[in-house]
Design a protein around this motif. Structure first.
Motif, PDB file in Angstrom:
ATOM      1  N   SER A 221     -11.675   9.685  -6.392  1.00 15.02           N
ATOM      2  CA  SER A 221     -10.452   8.901  -6.417  1.00 15.02           C
ATOM      3  C   SER A 221     -10.943   7.379  -6.365  1.00 15.02           C
ATOM      4  O   SER A 221     -11.987   6.866  -6.280  1.00 15.02           O
TER       5      SER A 221
ATOM      6  N   THR B  29      -7.000   4.009   1.904  1.00 14.69           N
ATOM      7  CA  THR B  29      -6.341   2.822   1.043  1.00 14.69           C
ATOM      8  C   THR B  29      -6.014   1.821   1.754  1.00 14.69           C
ATOM      9  O   THR B  29      -6.113   0.647   1.543  1.00 14.69           O
TER      10      THR B  29
ATOM     11  N   ASN C 164      -9.589   3.151  -6.734  1.00 15.83           N
ATOM     12  CA  ASN C 164      -8.593   1.993  -6.249  1.00 15.83           C
ATOM     13  C   ASN C 164      -8.593   0.729  -7.069  1.00 15.83           C
ATOM     14  O   ASN C 164      -9.571   0.549  -7.450  1.00 15.83           O
TER      15      ASN C 164
ATOM     16  N   THR D  80      -3.427   0.203  -5.031  1.00 15.02           N
ATOM     17  CA  THR D  80      -3.123   1.521  -5.196  1.00 15.02           C
ATOM     18  C   THR D  80      -4.305   2.306  -5.818  1.00 15.02           C
ATOM     19  O   THR D  80      -5.380   1.831  -5.727  1.00 15.02           O
ATOM     20  N   THR D  81      -3.929   3.859  -6.027  1.00 17.62           N
ATOM     21  CA  THR D  81      -4.906   4.590  -6.409  1.00 17.62           C
ATOM     22  C   THR D  81      -4.547   5.586  -7.755  1.00 17.62           C
ATOM     23  O   THR D  81      -3.486   5.277  -8.229  1.00 17.62           O
TER      24      THR D  81
ATOM     25  N   VAL E 194       0.984  -1.282   0.073  1.00 16.61           N
ATOM     26  CA  VAL E 194       0.052   0.035   0.071  1.00 16.61           C
ATOM     27  C   VAL E 194       1.143   1.232  -0.077  1.00 16.61           C
ATOM     28  O   VAL E 194       1.915   1.280   0.595  1.00 16.61           O
TER      29      VAL E 194
END
Length: 332
Positions: free
Chosen positions: A259, A54, A261, A103-104, A46
């Motif tokens: 956002s 997250t 993920n 992740t993002t 992460v």
């Protein structure tokens, strides 16, 4: 009948047998790997600190993915440098399915536009596995700030130029700059290594505001430690129905930043292994009971195929490039 021993011919025959055996092993390797995968614990990296949105998504995912695969899935936080430390770490890991990246849009959409030099390629250096969902953001301020609505906030910020906002990720950076540009505000950006310390400073009054993801901030909003003024999505959120979209005020019409993920593996990870992990991840976010656990802390879960995630990343790189440019942010 006798044959004279020919050492050259013997070496040639041995070489052909060796090549044939190696080729057979090479063909069998991905199949065998898929059949035996996983045979040891898996690492889920992460790019943000514990306590971030997250991180919360990753820990719930790790628990259920571990149950499905019959092996422990261990979350490893590698925060810093806007997610690049973790991204580079994953690109150097063996492409065997035992290192995954939760992740993002920070590492895979915004960083190429926010940074002059990036030592990884979001497309070429990763194998897409599955989208996991969206992470809505909200504008929060310290309860000590004498504003309770978006119009009050804009008026107050115009009367007090130089108010500070914190950020722990690209969504926070771009949302803050976009707010300042659209509403004509003079704001001071204070970057943080991750979301939790920035949120602590808003609560304590060291900085006045920030854009924070629901997963990290919703508990503090409900406890009255933070005041939510608006959500970054175009539509209201069912999780905070009383908090309007920023786009609901005239100055911020069209404001829409979301956002996302997703899970990736290092480039070159065998397709059968990727398909196995994808199958389990999609099953997790499709399970109604598990989905409710995600919704409870502010995450909107849904899955995808690896190919869909790959196409999505390419599209998002273009979208975030425009967002960064429109916000007037210069790459650093």
């Amino acid at each position: 009948m006798t044959h004279d021993f020919n050492p050259v011919r013997a070496r040639l025959i041995r070489g052909l047998f060796a090549c044939g055996a190696a080729a057979a092993l090479g063909l069998a390797a991905p199949v065998a790997q898929a059949d035996t995968f996983p045979s040891k614990p898996i690492k889920l990296v992460v790019p943000f600190a514990a306590g971030s949105g997250t991180d919360a998504v990753a820990r719930l995912t790790a628990k259920h993915l571990g149950d499905a695969l019959g092996q422990a899935v261990l979350v490893e936080n590698k925060p810093g440098a806007n997610g690049t430390i973790a991204a580079e770490y994953v690109t150097k890991a063996p492409p065997d399915g035992y290192t995954l990246f939760m992740t993002t849009n920070t590492t895979h959409s915004a960083n190429p536009s926010l940074m002059k030099q990036l030592r990884y390629d979001p497309v070429k250096d990763f194998t897409p596995v599955s989208r996991m969902g969206n992470l809505p953001f909200m504008l929060v301020v310290s309860p000590s700030l004498p504003v309770k609505t978006l119009p009050e906030f804009i008026a107050y910020a115009k009367a007090h130029p130089g108010m500070s906002y914190g950020s722990g990720n690209s969504t926070g950076i771009v949302s803050g700059a976009t707010l300042a540009r659209m509403a004509g505000l003079k704001l001071l950006h204070v970057p943080y290594k991750s979301t939790p310390p920035a949120m602590t400073d808003v609560i304590g009054g060291q900085i006045q505001m920030m854009f924070v993801d629901f997963a990290a901030g919703i508990a503090n909003v409900r406890a009255g430690k933070l005041r939510a003024l608006g959500v970054t999505t175009a539509q209201p959120s069912a999780l905070l129905p009383d908090v309007p979209p920023l786009a609901s005020v005239p100055e911020l019409k069209g404001f829409d930043i979301t956002s996302w993920n997703g899970v990736f593996a290092p480039a070159g990870t065998p397709a059968p292994v990727v398909e196995r992990i994808n199958k389990e991840l999609v099953a997790i976010v499709s399970n109604k009971q598990i989905a409710q656990q995600f919704y409870a802390f502010g995450f909107e879960p849904f899955g995808s195929t690896p190919a869909e995630l790959g196409k999505f990343v390419v599209a998002e790189l273009g979208k975030w490039s425009r967002l960064v440019k429109d916000a007037g942010i210069q790459p650093e």
